[in-house]
Design a protein around this motif. Sequence first.
Motif, PDB file in Angstrom:
ATOM      1  N   PRO A 201      -8.215   0.666  -2.850  1.00  0.00           N
ATOM      2  CA  PRO A 201      -7.114   0.551  -2.880  1.00  0.00           C
ATOM      3  C   PRO A 201      -6.353   1.313  -1.551  1.00  0.00           C
ATOM      4  O   PRO A 201      -7.205   2.346  -1.208  1.00  0.00           O
ATOM      5  N   PRO A 202      -5.404   0.771  -1.289  1.00  0.00           N
ATOM      6  CA  PRO A 202      -4.644   1.425  -0.154  1.00  0.00           C
ATOM      7  C   PRO A 202      -3.984   2.424  -0.231  1.00  0.00           C
ATOM      8  O   PRO A 202      -3.785   3.042  -1.305  1.00  0.00           O
ATOM      9  N   ALA A 203      -3.523   3.040   0.750  1.00  0.00           N
ATOM     10  CA  ALA A 203      -2.432   4.072   0.801  1.00  0.00           C
ATOM     11  C   ALA A 203      -1.351   3.730  -0.175  1.00  0.00           C
ATOM     12  O   ALA A 203      -0.869   2.715   0.043  1.00  0.00           O
ATOM     13  N   ALA A 204      -0.947   4.792  -0.910  1.00  0.00           N
ATOM     14  CA  ALA A 204       0.385   4.467  -1.721  1.00  0.00           C
ATOM     15  C   ALA A 204       1.497   3.985  -1.215  1.00  0.00           C
ATOM     16  O   ALA A 204       2.388   3.018  -1.419  1.00  0.00           O
ATOM     17  N   ASN A 205       1.717   4.280   0.266  1.00  0.00           N
ATOM     18  CA  ASN A 205       2.829   3.912   0.905  1.00  0.00           C
ATOM     19  C   ASN A 205       2.573   2.679   1.796  1.00  0.00           C
ATOM     20  O   ASN A 205       3.321   2.550   2.837  1.00  0.00           O
ATOM     21  N   SER A 206       1.424   2.020   1.785  1.00  0.00           N
ATOM     22  CA  SER A 206       0.963   1.102   2.677  1.00  0.00           C
ATOM     23  C   SER A 206       1.259  -0.290   1.609  1.00  0.00           C
ATOM     24  O   SER A 206       1.094  -0.425   0.598  1.00  0.00           O
ATOM     25  N   ALA A 260      -3.100   9.099  10.679  1.00  0.00           N
ATOM     26  CA  ALA A 260      -2.768   8.920   9.301  1.00  0.00           C
ATOM     27  C   ALA A 260      -3.545   7.652   8.796  1.00  0.00           C
ATOM     28  O   ALA A 260      -3.056   6.631   9.189  1.00  0.00           O
ATOM     29  N   GLY A 261      -4.274   7.795   7.748  1.00  0.00           N
ATOM     30  CA  GLY A 261      -4.972   6.564   7.205  1.00  0.00           C
ATOM     31  C   GLY A 261      -5.833   5.862   7.923  1.00  0.00           C
ATOM     32  O   GLY A 261      -6.301   4.804   7.305  1.00  0.00           O
ATOM     33  N   GLU A 262      -6.018   6.162   9.354  1.00  0.00           N
ATOM     34  CA  GLU A 262      -7.001   5.266   9.929  1.00  0.00           C
ATOM     35  C   GLU A 262      -8.259   6.041  10.577  1.00  0.00           C
ATOM     36  O   GLU A 262      -8.121   6.986  11.128  1.00  0.00           O
ATOM     37  N   TYR A 263      -9.503   5.470  10.114  1.00  0.00           N
ATOM     38  CA  TYR A 263     -10.700   6.042  10.613  1.00  0.00           C
ATOM     39  C   TYR A 263     -11.611   5.197  11.494  1.00  0.00           C
ATOM     40  O   TYR A 263     -11.468   4.014  11.374  1.00  0.00           O
TER      41      TYR A 263
END
Length: 382
Positions: A201-206, A260-263
């Motif tokens: 699942p992606p980030a909630a705001n994505s 944020a959210g990128e690894y």
Amino acid sequence: MSKMKHWSLVTVALATCFACGLADIAFAKQGRGRGRGRNGNGQSSSGGRHGGSGGGASRVNERISLAVVDTTQVAPRKARLRIRRKKASRSELRLQVQDASPGFDLDVWFEDGAGAMVRVGALRESDDNDGDTSYSWRVRTQKGQALPFGVSDVADLSGRDFEVRRASDVVVQGTMPSLTAAPASVGKRADLRNPLSSSFPPAANSNDAVKAEIRVRRKRGDEQLKVEVEHLESGLALSLWIADTSGLMQRVADLAEESAGEYEVEIESEHEALPLGVDSLSELADRAIEVRTDTGEVVADGFVPRLGDESTSSASSGESDDDDDSADDHDGDDDDDSADDHDGDDSADDHDGDDDDDSADDDDADDDDDSADDDDDDSTDD
């Protein structure tokens, strides 16, 4: 009189030869790239390019007609799968179910390596200019879209069954043809990318699905392995796992959150040891790879691209460019076309406005061999 008769016969013979020559030329043009046959599974196959003369060993361009099973509900008039590979890291699968009943949710299922059928995507419904309903599903690796199971080559899916289903009911079905694997990228300069598969699942705001990619490079004796994952929640602890020679997954590195959210994680032979103690990333070719959370959940998975031997001339390489092909889409723009062509209308895809089998169509509306076409300028690579 006999002399006049003799010249008359000569004239007729020359005219006949000229006419036959024109007919042969027309026949050759009509038949070029349109060879049809059977792929061994009862499906019609057209225009296969498995390399061979002029096309290069990395090129594939095939269409297969699929068997329609559901003739009462979705009831499509026809269905087909197009398979294309231009070079090692540029592949495409496009599945179309055409002239069907509207209003259904359809999914694509592929056979995995163990023989089990696994859902790999959903078809998108659309109406064409004539008001006919079609459903389509498309993945293109140059857009960062992963092939089923994150395989690095369409040839890795050879012989696997696939289906379009409505819930548990099969609508159409087929089998991937036997395809020749793309050659490994060899020589002193190489750059390969492979999108990884993810259902995490992606980030909630994505608004975007999780996107992951592995990249391997060789340049001036230095080899690099880089893995990136995007559109995740912030604050995750992620690690990289690669299969060893026995097939067991081994933890080899941790991913850092760059924003944020990128690894990402990057391993470079110039500064550190390569994973699992190998001397070259070519030893990791086709090994399974996973990105996992600290609780063991798989965020993304796939396979290490096929980097070949450094000592082999790059002239025989399947791919050896250093630029970014992710934006190449043959339409002259630089946007993300991940949603393009889900409308079931082929009029813009075949370059000729019809719905026939254009197995020989390249991306430039001509009928020549585009094996050297790159859509990129490598002259400035450093």
